[in-house]
Each structure stands twice: as C-alpha cells, then as structure tokens.
Write a protein that holds these residues in place. Sequence first.
Motif, short mmCIF file in Angstrom:
data_model
loop_
_atom_site.label_atom_id
_atom_site.label_comp_id
_atom_site.label_asym_id
_atom_site.label_seq_id
_atom_site.Cartn_x
_atom_site.Cartn_y
_atom_site.Cartn_z
N TYR A 48 0.86 -1.19 0.00
CA TYR A 48 0.00 0.00 0.00
C TYR A 48 0.89 1.23 0.00
CZ TYR A 48 -3.41 3.52 1.26
OH TYR A 48 -4.19 4.64 1.26
N PHE A 49 0.67 2.13 -0.95
CA PHE A 49 1.59 3.25 -1.17
C PHE A 49 1.08 4.58 -0.63
CE2 PHE A 49 2.79 0.13 -4.34
CZ PHE A 49 4.17 0.09 -4.18
N GLY A 50 -0.10 4.62 -0.04
CA GLY A 50 -0.58 5.86 0.53
C GLY A 50 0.08 6.15 1.87
N ASN A 51 -0.06 7.39 2.33
CA ASN A 51 0.44 7.74 3.66
C ASN A 51 -0.38 7.04 4.72
OD1 ASN A 51 2.21 9.44 2.36
ND2 ASN A 51 1.09 11.32 2.83
N THR A 52 0.29 6.49 5.73
CA THR A 52 -0.40 5.73 6.78
C THR A 52 0.24 5.99 8.14
OG1 THR A 52 1.04 3.79 6.51
CG2 THR A 52 -1.00 3.83 5.22
N ILE A 53 -0.54 5.70 9.17
CA ILE A 53 0.01 5.52 10.51
C ILE A 53 -0.52 4.19 11.01
CG2 ILE A 53 -1.87 6.78 11.69
CD1 ILE A 53 0.33 7.78 13.66
N GLY A 54 0.37 3.37 11.55
CA GLY A 54 -0.03 2.06 12.05
C GLY A 54 -0.45 2.13 13.51
N GLU A 55 -1.29 1.19 13.90
CA GLU A 55 -1.70 1.08 15.30
C GLU A 55 -1.83 -0.40 15.64
OE1 GLU A 55 -4.84 3.67 16.85
OE2 GLU A 55 -5.81 1.88 17.66
N VAL A 56 -1.23 -0.81 16.75
CA VAL A 56 -1.38 -2.17 17.25
C VAL A 56 -2.01 -2.10 18.62
CG1 VAL A 56 -0.26 -4.39 17.67
CG2 VAL A 56 0.75 -2.79 16.02
N SER A 57 -3.13 -2.80 18.80
CA SER A 57 -3.86 -2.83 20.07
C SER A 57 -3.63 -4.17 20.74
CB SER A 57 -5.36 -2.61 19.83
OG SER A 57 -5.59 -1.37 19.18
N PHE A 58 -3.21 -4.14 22.01
CA PHE A 58 -2.92 -5.34 22.77
C PHE A 58 -3.90 -5.46 23.94
CE2 PHE A 58 1.01 -3.72 20.98
CZ PHE A 58 1.59 -4.83 20.41
N ALA A 59 -4.46 -6.63 24.12
CA ALA A 59 -5.31 -6.92 25.28
C ALA A 59 -4.98 -8.33 25.73
CB ALA A 59 -6.79 -6.79 24.93
N GLY A 60 -4.27 -8.45 26.85
CA GLY A 60 -3.82 -9.78 27.28
C GLY A 60 -2.90 -10.36 26.23
N ARG A 61 -3.21 -11.59 25.78
CA ARG A 61 -2.37 -12.25 24.79
C ARG A 61 -2.96 -12.17 23.39
NH1 ARG A 61 1.84 -15.04 26.75
NH2 ARG A 61 1.90 -16.57 25.06
N THR A 62 -3.90 -11.28 23.20
CA THR A 62 -4.43 -11.03 21.86
C THR A 62 -3.95 -9.66 21.38
OG1 THR A 62 -6.48 -9.98 22.63
CG2 THR A 62 -6.48 -12.39 22.40
N ALA A 63 -3.94 -9.48 20.07
CA ALA A 63 -3.51 -8.20 19.50
C ALA A 63 -4.12 -8.06 18.13
CB ALA A 63 -1.99 -8.11 19.42
N GLN A 64 -4.30 -6.81 17.71
CA GLN A 64 -4.84 -6.51 16.39
C GLN A 64 -4.10 -5.30 15.83
OE1 GLN A 64 -8.91 -4.74 15.65
NE2 GLN A 64 -9.30 -6.80 14.84
N ALA A 65 -3.72 -5.39 14.56
CA ALA A 65 -3.01 -4.31 13.88
C ALA A 65 -3.95 -3.62 12.90
CB ALA A 65 -1.79 -4.84 13.15
N ARG A 66 -3.87 -2.29 12.86
CA ARG A 66 -4.65 -1.49 11.92
C ARG A 66 -3.73 -0.48 11.24
NH1 ARG A 66 -7.55 -1.13 16.68
NH2 ARG A 66 -9.52 -2.27 16.77
#
Length: 574
Positions: free
Chosen positions: A535-553
């Motif tokens: 993906y070539f557009g400008n982005t900011i990443g975010e990773v959310s952690f809760a216990g031993r689960t995580a999700q990246a956006r």
Amino acid sequence: MAIRSGRGHTRPLRVPTRPKRGRTVTASLPLGPVLRHVGTTTATVWVQTSAPGRVRVVADGGVTAVADTFTVHGHHFAVCEVTGLEPGSATPYEVFLGEERVWPEPGSAFPPSTLRTLDPDAPTRLLYGSCRTPTGDTPEGVVRYGPDLLRATARRLAAEPVEGNLVMLLIGDQVYADEVQEPMRAFLRGRRGEDGDGPEDEVVHFDEYAELYRQAWSDPQVRWLLSTVPALMVFDDHDIRDDWNTSAAWRRTMDDRPWWRTRITSGLGAYWVYQHLGNLSPAERDKDPLWAQVRAARVDAGDEVDAFALRAYEEPESYRWSHRHDIGGVRVLMLDTRCGRALGEGDPSDGSRSILGASGHAWLDEHLTGGPDHVVVASTVPVLLPPAVHHLESWNEAVCAGAWGGWLRGPAERLRQALDLEHWGAFRYSFERLADTVGRVARGERGPAPASVLLLSGDVHFSYTAPARHRGVGEGGSRILQLVSSPLCNRLPSNFRRMARLSASAPVHLAGRIMTWLARVPSSPLRWRLSSGLYFGNTIGEVSFAGRTAQARWYHVVQGGPDALPEVHSTVDV
C-alpha cells in the motif's frame, strides 16, 4: 465539559487562565511541550524556550515540576520530570516560564494537553510510523506528498476518548536534513548568504537543525498531539543524511567532504537534544554522562554536545542509542540500526559488518527474551522485506565482499548505493543472529514464549504485513509478524511505486533466489511472505494489545481537505 482519564473516570476540564490585561508577554515556547517518557507515576515533559529561565509544569491537583533551562549553541531547553501522578491517569497541565504561562496558547481549539501515565493492567495501544515531510496539508503539499497522518491523528484523538495505555513510536526520519522544503531553503539562504559552507539544500549547523525541528514540530495540530500522547523516538538515515552508514565506502566518501564533520556533529548533537533525551527514564537520564555535563555547563553546553556527538560518530561503541520500554504486558525494544553499524569489508558472516554493531547485538540479546505477553522490536528499516528485495540485498553484500571475484566488488558497491541496498538483508550476520534469537524466544527457550514477536518498521514508503515462521517453531510457539507503516507524509512518486511493485513480483523473487544461490548465500532460518499487496498511501499504524491477543490497523485519509479524519485502511489479527 469533562475529559476522560486513563481509567475511564471523568475529571473537570480546567479552563486555562489568561495573562492579565495590559501585561507584556516576553516568554514563549518555540517548541513543545512534548510529552516523552512516562511511567506509572511519572511523566517527562520536554520544551524549548525563547530565553533561559526556570520552567514549571503545573498539573491539575497541584502537582508541579520545576527545571532550569540548559543552553546548546544559543538555544534553550528544559526537561521537567513530573512525579506523584496516579497510575493510568490523564491529567491536564500547563507550562510556565518564570511567572509567564506559555502553554496552552490562548484560543487553542484543542482539548487541554494531558500527562498520560501507564497502567500495568490496562490494554495497550502503540501508534507507529516514519518518514514525515511537513507540508501543513497545503493543496500543493497534498498533491506531491499526500495528507499528513500526524495532523490527521491529532484530529482523531481530539475527537474520541482515549482508554488504556497509548504510546506513539516515531521510528525514523522525523526530519529530513537532506531534502528540505522551500521554507527551510529560504532560511538557509538567509543564514549563509551567497558564500555558503555546505549544500544549499541541506542543513549543516546546529542552528539549522534547530530551525528544521521548529518547522517540523510547530504545526498546531502536530504540536498538540506531541503534547498529549507520550512519544518514543529513534533516528533513521534522513535525520542525518540519506543512506547514512550504508557501507565503509559510503562513509569514506562522506568523510572527504569538507562540511561533513560539522554536519554529523550537529546532526547527532541535535538528535540527542531534541529526540533521544526524552526517551530516557529519570534513572537512565541521571546516568547519562552528557546530561551531567550539560547541566554542569555554566553558560552554553555547545562544546560538550559537539565533543560527545563527534565521539559517538567516530567510536560507535561509545554510546548506546537503543532503548527498552515495558508498557503493560508489552515489551518495546527501539533499535539503533544506523549510528552503531559496524562497516567491515570482509566475510559477511564474521560479524565485522553488522547493522547493530557488537554492543548493539549484545544489548538486544539481553533484552529480547520471553516473559511479556508480547515483544515488539521497532527497527526503522524492515527486518523482513519483500523476499525478492531481501535476496537482492544478500546477493549484493556477498558480491561486494568478493563472492564473484574482486573485479566485481566496485560495480557491486555502486549498485548498493544506487539502489539503497542497506537493510537487514544486506547485513547477513545481523539478520541471522536476530532470526536465531527470535526463533529461541518463539520456542520458549529464553523465558515463557510471548503470544507474538512483532517487528515494527517504516523507511520504505509503503506499508505491508509479512507473517513469518522459524524452523523448529511449532504451532504452540509465538507468532512472528513484520508490520510496516510508512510514510506518515512523503508519498512515493509513481515511477518508484512501479519499481516497488515489480520487486514484490514472483518472477523477481525467483531471480533473487537464484542469484543468492549462485553467490553461495546460506538459506535463511526464517520463511515469510507478504500476506497482502503493498500500500503506497500515507499511513500511521496502530497495534492494540489486550492480554495475549492483539490486532493491527493502518489508518489513512481517503478524501477531504485538511480537516478530514483518518479511516481504517486494513486490519490484521495478530
């Protein structure tokens, strides 16, 4: 009105007081406040002031921190350590220089700046990104560079409640010292006159770096974001110069330029003042030898900072720029992959050529262990590139070292510099050592295996996800994932996008594997693939952690003007 603290409670919004009518305001903050290292009960606030004096940070509830300014090459700074805060709280604060209130500025449209402390039991969110050219989202700036995701993130966070631990990782190219915009060019012309002592479109002196940082961080939206979200930073090449420490040949070429000694001294000194100093905890800062010298300087600590910076360049083992942070159940390791490089020209497997240097690898071995729920390794340059590019870099390193004969070493070096072949794949010793350590962590051989080992990176000006597997790590081991978010505001021109897409194609991947085989490069213990396109557009990443689960956006701005809010572009479950 009310704002929410990190524990979900509300507290009254304190209305800032205004200067008394008829009173002349003489003090100001050219930059800051910037919220830096935070603990469970402490918060570090960095400021640059218009004059020397005493800085006070006054938080709601009567908590106050006081610090005297220090001076470097005529510029004044202070670091205030606020203590006695509640864990997991978000406390509004003001800044005073002497008796003059200098923050918040009158008429600000943003919520009050807050001191955000950590809660060990709360969920954690990490924002991350790199490569930002400040444009103010002007129409011409958006056309060339795309929308500014730091500005967009400020608008998003001002409009929504923030729960749990939130920390921002700025992982390289916070400023572009070698690709300056017209406002900075105008400053250089005015400062140097016709007989300049360096490239007309690059900064050289500390004063010029100070102006570069001012232009990058004084945008009102970015300034508010930095004042209220704790930020951890590390440099990449453009903070100093493009392809910084690519190879020994590159370094020799730069050392021959008459202005380079001043440039590297100014760049590293400014980085320590503007970025690195705020990464340190109070205990780490007290142990920093330069901090003691700066505080002890009677008038101006410019000479002390210059001497330190030159030594850090000439003797990379003399100072450690990498830093570690435990945020809830997440361990974050911010790596110096630039200044500490060892640039030997012998066998790529003997450690004389290394992206971290001997002491950098020893530090990483000490801290890259099991135990936390998640381990995050923030490397400005991606560890796992598109496989074809990784093979090309490994092949090039081998040929530069003589794998195909001495007569090809020169052309291979020119190719390395022309194509920027200087990521982890171009430092085979470092790549294999890191891969081995990650594998042992994932297998639970270095403490209880975390749920994930995440490699966060920027640099390449496109974003992607690369799941990886290490030989010997079964289904019960840690998940290994490379997450790249880049750029914040510096979109690739269309011709470079076409080249990047080609590099990720299957035929080029096959060609790369054949080339590394012919150069007798050993196969990697890691296997990875890109799980989606680039993906070539400008982005900011975010990773959310809760216990031993995580999700990246990944957030981007699809359409709209300078007030548009970012939207989620893609999501990956970790």
